[in-house]
Design an enzyme around this catalytic site. Structure first.
Site, mmCIF file in Angstrom:
data_model
loop_
_atom_site.group_PDB
_atom_site.id
_atom_site.type_symbol
_atom_site.label_atom_id
_atom_site.label_comp_id
_atom_site.label_asym_id
_atom_site.label_seq_id
_atom_site.Cartn_x
_atom_site.Cartn_y
_atom_site.Cartn_z
ATOM 1 C CG HIS A 48 -1.734 -1.251 1.101
ATOM 2 N ND1 HIS A 48 -3.244 -1.216 0.658
ATOM 3 C CD2 HIS A 48 -1.745 -2.501 1.718
ATOM 4 C CE1 HIS A 48 -3.862 -2.413 0.671
ATOM 5 N NE2 HIS A 48 -2.999 -3.051 1.350
ATOM 6 C CG HIS A 52 -1.983 1.732 -2.742
ATOM 7 N ND1 HIS A 52 -1.899 2.985 -2.233
ATOM 8 C CD2 HIS A 52 -3.092 1.135 -1.938
ATOM 9 C CE1 HIS A 52 -2.535 3.011 -1.229
ATOM 10 N NE2 HIS A 52 -3.425 1.899 -1.095
ATOM 11 C CG ASP A 54 -6.886 -0.376 -0.368
ATOM 12 O OD1 ASP A 54 -5.945 -0.404 -0.762
ATOM 13 O OD2 ASP A 54 -7.618 0.345 0.312
ATOM 14 C CG HIS A 58 -6.083 -3.311 2.505
ATOM 15 N ND1 HIS A 58 -5.131 -3.695 3.304
ATOM 16 C CD2 HIS A 58 -6.572 -2.279 2.645
ATOM 17 C CE1 HIS A 58 -4.846 -2.422 3.899
ATOM 18 N NE2 HIS A 58 -5.741 -1.561 3.423
#
Length: 217
Positions: A48, A52, A54, A58
């Site tokens: 992260h 980036h 997710d 996550h």
């Protein structure tokens, strides 16, 4: 001459990381002088870091990992929307914005200044009520110029969960300070890391010229 715009945060030892998370490090593990042919390096970092995505895993033990995600949300027509006039971004704010009815990807330019070497103490607030609103509009990717769609000290991650529950994928830490609002082609593909909760991406956009892309992307 290309008209692609890089909206990624450059990865370097100076890039800010989540407090307590793994900072970015690149080092040369073998040099041309040693191998007589090539330089070889490695990286050690949080997934992260910088720009980036997710994956649902996550923030959910049963969520999909990066390698299980479809490619389509991360490539295609996107709209950059300027919401830098407010510290609170909710469905009411977004409903006042105008974007084409076929939009599937939204990139929000918020009031947070892009400073890749500094982790912000406070972020503009993304209300979870944006999730059903965006779903109703047909959006399936939300990109933000912040390190998270929730506050840094959030434990319930309400906006993460709301977006996932409404089929909306998350792209974070794009750089939009100098990008005019409008329509673009977006490429922000994650690495297919098996079992991973996220992935750095190289996010780039290109202004869409009228008639240059089909409406279904």
């Amino acid at each position: 001459m290309t008209d692609w715009i890089d909206i990624s945060q450059p990865l370097s030892p100076q890039i800010a990381h989540w407090p307590g998370d793994t900072p970015f490090q690149y080092r040369l593990t073998a040099s041309i002088e040693e191998t007589k042919s090539v330089n070889i390096g490695n990286i050690h970092t949080s997934l992260h870091i910088g720009t980036h995505i997710d994956a649902p895993y996550h923030f959910s033990a049963t969520g999909k990992t990066v390698d299980q995600l479809p490619i389509e949300p991360y490539i295609g027509r996107a709209v950059v929307i300027d919401v830098s006039h407010t510290k609170t971004i909710n469905a009411q704010v977004l409903s006042a914005m105008d974007w084409p009815s076929n939009t599937k990807r939204i990139l929000l330019h918020t009031s947070l200044e892009n400073q890749p070497d500094r982790f912000p103490a406070k972020l503009p607030y993304l209300d979870p009520d944006i999730a059903p609103f965006l779903q109703a509009k047909g959006v399936h990717l939300l990109g933000v110029d912040m390190p998270s769609v929730d506050a840094p000290d959030s434990k319930d991650l309400a906006t993460h969960h709301a977006l996932a529950a409404h089929g909306i994928y998350i792209l974070e830490n794009v750089m939009l300070d100098t990008v005019p609002a409008g329509e673009y082609e977006l490429i922000a593909l994650p690495l297919p890391i098996q079992g991973a909760d996220g992935s750095p991406v190289r996010a780039v956009i290109r202004p869409i010229r009228k008639g240059s892309m089909s409406n279904d992307r």
